[in-house]
Design a protein around this motif. Structure first.
Motif, short mmCIF file in Angstrom:
data_model
loop_
_atom_site.label_atom_id
_atom_site.label_comp_id
_atom_site.label_asym_id
_atom_site.label_seq_id
_atom_site.Cartn_x
_atom_site.Cartn_y
_atom_site.Cartn_z
N UNK A 73 0.78 -1.27 0.07
CA UNK A 73 -0.04 0.07 -0.09
C UNK A 73 0.97 1.24 -0.14
N UNK A 74 0.30 2.34 -0.46
CA UNK A 74 1.02 3.61 -0.26
C UNK A 74 1.83 3.83 0.84
N UNK A 75 3.02 4.20 0.90
CA UNK A 75 3.73 4.81 2.30
C UNK A 75 3.42 6.33 2.55
N UNK A 76 3.88 6.41 3.52
CA UNK A 76 3.48 7.95 4.27
C UNK A 76 4.03 9.01 3.07
N UNK A 77 4.90 8.86 2.51
CA UNK A 77 5.29 10.05 1.59
C UNK A 77 4.80 9.92 0.33
N UNK A 78 3.97 8.91 -0.09
CA UNK A 78 3.42 8.44 -1.44
C UNK A 78 2.05 8.81 -1.45
N UNK A 79 1.52 9.38 -2.56
CA UNK A 79 -0.02 9.76 -2.46
C UNK A 79 -0.50 9.06 -4.04
#
Length: 111
Positions: free
Chosen positions: A63-69
């Motif tokens: 799933x998307x990491x904290x820095x990804x959108x």
């Protein structure tokens, strides 16, 4: 994270603003410039004017990491202004003749 206006380009087909990202395979992918929860691409800024993307639909994708959108690929929303050439625009050939033009690839000139 929303891209800066200087990081956006114009789509050649529809003229809308797009963000150009680099995939893990080193290919370019155009995405819509606003994050969207329906998107299937996780994008993040690496440096000035450099964005990377990865597919969230791939087998074993995290799933998307904290820095990804999440972003939507532009190909899903692009509405070209001029229609693409169709087979109907070509002259009609006899039944025993096959048109090879659409199947040919452009050759690169070697220098």
């Amino acid at each position: 994270m929303i891209p800066l206006p200087r990081e956006l380009r114009q789509c050649r087909d529809c003229g809308e603003s797009v963000l150009i990202t680099v995939t893990r395979l080193g290919r370019y992918l155009l995405v819509d410039p606003r994050p969207d929860e329906r998107g299937n691409q996780a994008c993040y800024r690496v440096g000035p004017r450099v964005w990377h993307s990865r597919s969230l639909d791939a087998a074993g994708a995290m799933p998307p990491a904290a820095w990804e959108h999440r972003y939507v690929p532009h190909v899903a929303t692009c509405k070209p202004k001029k229609p693409k050439a169709t087979q109907e625009a070509l002259p009609i050939l006899p039944a025993n003749v096959t048109r090879l033009d659409p199947k040919r690839r452009r050759r690169r000139r070697s220098r």
